[in-house]
Design a protein around this motif. Structure first.
Motif, mmCIF file in Angstrom:
data_model
loop_
_atom_site.group_PDB
_atom_site.id
_atom_site.type_symbol
_atom_site.label_atom_id
_atom_site.label_comp_id
_atom_site.label_asym_id
_atom_site.label_seq_id
_atom_site.Cartn_x
_atom_site.Cartn_y
_atom_site.Cartn_z
ATOM 1 N N UNK A 123 -4.541 28.854 51.106
ATOM 2 C CA UNK A 123 -5.826 28.759 51.810
ATOM 3 C C UNK A 123 -5.856 27.585 52.779
ATOM 4 N N UNK A 124 -4.784 26.801 52.791
ATOM 5 C CA UNK A 124 -4.702 25.638 53.667
ATOM 6 C C UNK A 124 -3.244 25.399 54.028
ATOM 7 N N UNK A 125 -3.050 24.741 55.151
ATOM 8 C CA UNK A 125 -1.706 24.351 55.565
ATOM 9 C C UNK A 125 -1.375 23.041 54.858
ATOM 10 N N UNK A 126 -0.350 23.067 54.036
ATOM 11 C CA UNK A 126 0.069 21.883 53.290
ATOM 12 C C UNK A 126 0.959 21.029 54.194
ATOM 13 N N UNK A 127 0.579 19.776 54.397
ATOM 14 C CA UNK A 127 1.258 18.898 55.337
ATOM 15 C C UNK A 127 2.361 18.070 54.671
ATOM 16 N N UNK A 128 2.411 18.058 53.350
ATOM 17 C CA UNK A 128 3.424 17.272 52.647
ATOM 18 C C UNK A 128 4.821 17.689 53.092
ATOM 19 N N UNK A 129 5.670 16.690 53.307
ATOM 20 C CA UNK A 129 7.044 16.972 53.703
ATOM 21 C C UNK A 129 7.903 17.435 52.542
ATOM 22 N N UNK A 130 7.503 17.083 51.326
ATOM 23 C CA UNK A 130 8.269 17.468 50.145
ATOM 24 C C UNK A 130 7.337 18.088 49.119
ATOM 25 N N UNK A 131 7.945 18.795 48.191
ATOM 26 C CA UNK A 131 7.204 19.373 47.073
ATOM 27 C C UNK A 131 7.900 18.894 45.801
ATOM 28 N N UNK A 132 7.499 17.703 45.319
ATOM 29 C CA UNK A 132 8.211 17.122 44.173
ATOM 30 C C UNK A 132 8.036 17.949 42.902
ATOM 31 N N UNK A 161 -14.787 22.702 48.529
ATOM 32 C CA UNK A 161 -13.421 22.900 49.006
ATOM 33 C C UNK A 161 -12.801 24.086 48.276
ATOM 34 N N UNK A 162 -12.154 24.993 49.024
ATOM 35 C CA UNK A 162 -11.583 26.179 48.380
ATOM 36 C C UNK A 162 -10.058 26.217 48.387
ATOM 37 N N UNK A 163 -9.395 25.168 48.848
ATOM 38 C CA UNK A 163 -7.951 25.206 49.003
ATOM 39 C C UNK A 163 -7.175 25.236 47.683
#
Length: 188
Positions: A123-132, A161-163
């Motif tokens: 539902x949102x664009x995730x800006x994190x460069x990594x997914x730990x 917020x619905x993300x």
């Protein structure tokens, strides 16, 4: 479930605290423009998770989200404030504990699970460069943190917020069902 919202400055658009009664978690939410005011709050100096939320500058109908953790959330937020990659950031959600029992491992676990949930919800664009990956924790700690996560998701949803809302397909019926914790909001 009873959720208590407090308008810190008497303004619904300003800093707000949110908590579930009989739960150690506490959220503080506010616009980026009030970052200095947020820094005056004791919650901002604790170990916790934070979520930066804003509109995608290339598509104003889309939400962008960045999720992080820190032993001193405000210090981390001030470093993000000067980062041009975070120009999308309009509002901040802090997640801490009233009794200061969140450890570095706990918030790393929550950060990982929140990133995964936002990714799955799509539902949102995730800006994190990594997914730990979640750090290794005991089965008992995992149960406690998963409960903490579900309560956090509920409060974030109540705040508009619905993300974090994911959609699950039931195999028996093939019907989409929005995964949303049930709760009752009480006002005084």
């Amino acid at each position: 479930t009873v959720i208590r919202l407090f308008l810190v400055e008497g303004d619904a658009q300003g800093l707000r605290t949110a908590e579930v009664m009989n739960w150690t978690g506490q959220l503080v939410v506010g616009p980026r423009t009030l970052l200095k005011n947020l820094g005056q709050r004791p919650e901002s100096r604790k170990t916790g998770v934070y979520i930066l939320v804003g509109r995608d500058p290339e598509d104003f109908t889309s939400t962008m989200v960045y999720i992080g953790e820190s032993d001193n959330v405000y210090d981390r937020l001030t470093s993000h404030n000067s980062d041009p990659k975070k120009d999308f950031w309009e509002s901040t959600i802090l997640v801490t504990s009233k009794d200061e029992n969140l450890t570095k491992t706990d918030v790393r676990y929550l950060e990982s699970r929140l990133i995964d949930t936002v990714s799955r919800a799509n539902r949102a664009k995730l800006v994190n460069g990594t997914s730990p990956s979640p750090p290794p924790i005991s089965e008992a700690d995992m149960a406690v943190m998963d409960d903490f996560l579900e309560r956090t998701r509920m409060v974030i949803s109540v705040l508009g917020y619905d993300f974090l809302r994911t959609v699950e397909i039931r195999k028996e019926t093939g019907i989409d069902e929005t995964e949303s914790p049930s709760f009752t909001l009480t006002a005084r």
